[in-house]
Design a protein around this motif. Sequence first.
Motif, PDB file in Angstrom:
ATOM      1  N   GLU A 364      95.585  24.702   4.628  1.00  0.00           N
ATOM      2  CA  GLU A 364      94.767  23.510   4.406  1.00  0.00           C
ATOM      3  C   GLU A 364      95.123  22.389   5.391  1.00  0.00           C
ATOM      4  O   GLU A 364      94.245  21.677   5.881  1.00  0.00           O
ATOM      5  N   LYS A 370      90.092  22.295   2.114  1.00  0.00           N
ATOM      6  CA  LYS A 370      90.676  22.534   0.807  1.00  0.00           C
ATOM      7  C   LYS A 370      90.061  23.787   0.203  1.00  0.00           C
ATOM      8  O   LYS A 370      88.835  24.003   0.280  1.00  0.00           O
ATOM      9  N   CYS A 383      87.736  25.364   2.410  1.00  0.00           N
ATOM     10  CA  CYS A 383      88.291  26.456   3.207  1.00  0.00           C
ATOM     11  C   CYS A 383      87.614  27.765   2.814  1.00  0.00           C
ATOM     12  O   CYS A 383      87.463  28.073   1.618  1.00  0.00           O
TER      13      CYS A 383
END
Length: 860
Positions: A364, A370, A383
């Motif tokens: 991250e 995220k 992500c």
Amino acid sequence: MTSTKLTKQGWALIHLLFVASFIVAEEPECRQRGDPENPQLVKDGDIMLGGVFSFHNNWKEKQETYLHKPLPLQCTSLNFREFQLAQAMLFAIEEINNSSDLLPGIFLGYKIYDTCGSIARSVKVALALLNSNDNISAPSKACTKPAHVQAIMGEASSSPSTAIATVIGSFSIPLISHFATCACLSDKTRYPSFLRTIPSDYHQSRALAHLVKYFGWTWVGAVRTNDDYGNSGMATFTETAEQLGICLEYSVSFFRTDSSYKILRNIDIIRTSTSKVIVAFLSQADMDVLIHEFSKQNLTGYQWVGTEAWIFDFQTAAADTNHILDGAIGLSIPKAHVSGLKEFIFNVKPLNLTDKDFFTEFYEALFSCKFKQSQSGEIQTECTGHEDLTGVENTFTDMSLMPIFNNMYKGVYAVAHALDNILSCNETCKNSVQLDPYTILQHIQRIHFETKGGDEVYFNEHGDPAAKYEIINWQPRESGIVNFVTVGFYDASLPADKQMDVQTESLIWAQKAMQVPVSVCSEKCPPGTRKVLQKGKPVCCYDCIRCAEGEISNNTDSVACVRCSPEFWSNDRRDACLKKEAVFLSYEEIMGALLTVASLFGTCMTAIVAVIFIKYRKTPLVRANNSELSFLLLFSLTLCFLCSLTFIGRPSEWSCMLRHTAFGITFVLCISCVLGKTMVVLMAFKATLPGTNMMKWFGPAQQRLSVLGFTLMQLIICVAWLAISPPFPSKNFKEFKDKIILECALGSAIGFWSVLGYIGLLAILCFIFAFLARKLPDNFNEAKFITFSMLIFCAVWLTFIPAYVSSPGKFSVAVEIFAILASSFGLLICIFIPKCYIMLMKPEKNTKKNLMGKGPPKAF
């Protein structure tokens, strides 16, 4: 303190005593205390290697009450550099495992821990690597099992490395660091199992001191990290700097976790200093803190000199938005390239093997996304797990620290080569060999090989590699990005005069200056001056004092002036000795010329008188005054006038002997003639008295003998003087500071004063006889003129003595010549001029009748 708190502490103490008594009662066993440490990265293998990295820079501080078990350390601030180093270690292991030439059939495994930058945690994970994390009770004999790993790679910092090396040194587990440079770690008595693939700071500190000296900076400031790295490195730098004549105006230290008050206090010291050069022995993290404060305070214009910890760090350059470090110069590990390493580092998927939370935090932060949206409502990029590093620019994608990655790469290969030798690997390895940490350590210390990049890998007796550095200069481009330009090299293995090579023409200095900055406490003392230290200040602070007369200094920064040799004198600038002017009475100068004219005039005047006397030699006046003695007296006066010329000109050996002896003999001859004439006059009238027959003793023969006898006595004195200690030419340096007086030394002072004394004795006798004859008839009385001449003679020579003694140099010679001429003119004028006047102007008085005339005597 409240009663509730006292009660709690009391129960805690009872519980502790109970546990202690229970432990004593138990059967001895080997049990791990506390929570186990779990590795962040792990992979099994036939032989295990350990790794210790600071994946986090810091941790959350918490206040312990000592009433409950401490919670595990909460790490903060991810450090992408350490991830790169861990990837370099994994790359080397994978390359070895896939190689058929090195450890064939043997697979290396690894266990890698995060220390969070904590020294205590570093020691704890090192012990975990030795003992594994098996938390199972076992009989005490099980505590003697072999170490879980055969070598440990890391740590990057010196202080954690010293702590780990102290603990594991007793077990002979090799600890190979890629970036711990503290010179203290070379001490094999304290750290027997420590090795490193980066040179010791002992060489770097000395090289930095020589670099500072090379550019003429003798007044510098110093900032260091307050740990083993900074303190030890700065101690060596300070020692070398003092030997090279470099002074530290200040030397301050701090650590990145220090309070802002302490850091600002150091900033104030730097701001109020006069030095313009700062030597920064700082870690990269501490340098970032310092530059941040410099930016807030808007402090610029300093010339920075740095160490390998930050001088080649892209992250530090990126953080320097105010260009405070532009023009910095320092030492860096030589550039290196490991083929395939960059591509391996960019593949982060292998990191997702052990600790999922750890990988998630890293992922991250790396891609600024995220996996799960936070409850704060802030919308962030999600992500996908398929992000690509292409186009991402951050610390993790920066390959500027490839030389450090190469150090890690070489360290892993050093262990592999040692294992390959121990296991006698050829096409296969002997798996039956029992690995012993001490044996592995010994083999690592003896290895010598080349990497695929051509780098030689070996360790000296201190566990250090060869000390080689590149000299790096920060040169900003128009885009604002800094270029790390190599401007020289330092190789400690070369002779002292060839160790450093700097290309000064390609350097750029602070604030883009093209000239070398000046940082001195006092400007260099120019030739003609000497250094005088300022009271209470370092040796680099001094005043420049002009050399005294007769002393010079022809070098810059002379500590003392050198006195010129006696025949030389300092010039006005006091930077060279000039030959002193030779001073003597010469014919060319006015005084010498006047005395020469006077001498020649006296000689001519005497010659004219002699001609007159020859012309009128048959007249009564000449015949009545003893013509023979008169002509001899004129001859001696001519010699007296001429002998004064020997006193003029550059003194030589013959002129020094001639001038005094000629003067003494001619004057005695002269006085002897005068004395003879006086005695003849006196005796001539005494002989006319009844019953006297004295004239028979003062006939011509007796007169000649008396003159000869008096002169012979002076001749004997002069010969004795010349034989014993004759006059000689000498150089007088005492009278004048900037001149040499060329004079004739007397040789024997007794001889000189004997000559003068003898002349004086004859002059006194002559004066007495003339005084006695003063009442003779006027028409015939030559005695009164002789008396006048002797008065002048004695007056001249009585005044000559103090004038001669007190006159300096050539003036004493002039005084002596003046005395000779004055006394000679006195004799010539007083004795002969009246007679010449009668012969030329009053010829009627030049008769026998007039000379024999009688008249009443007049008082004299």
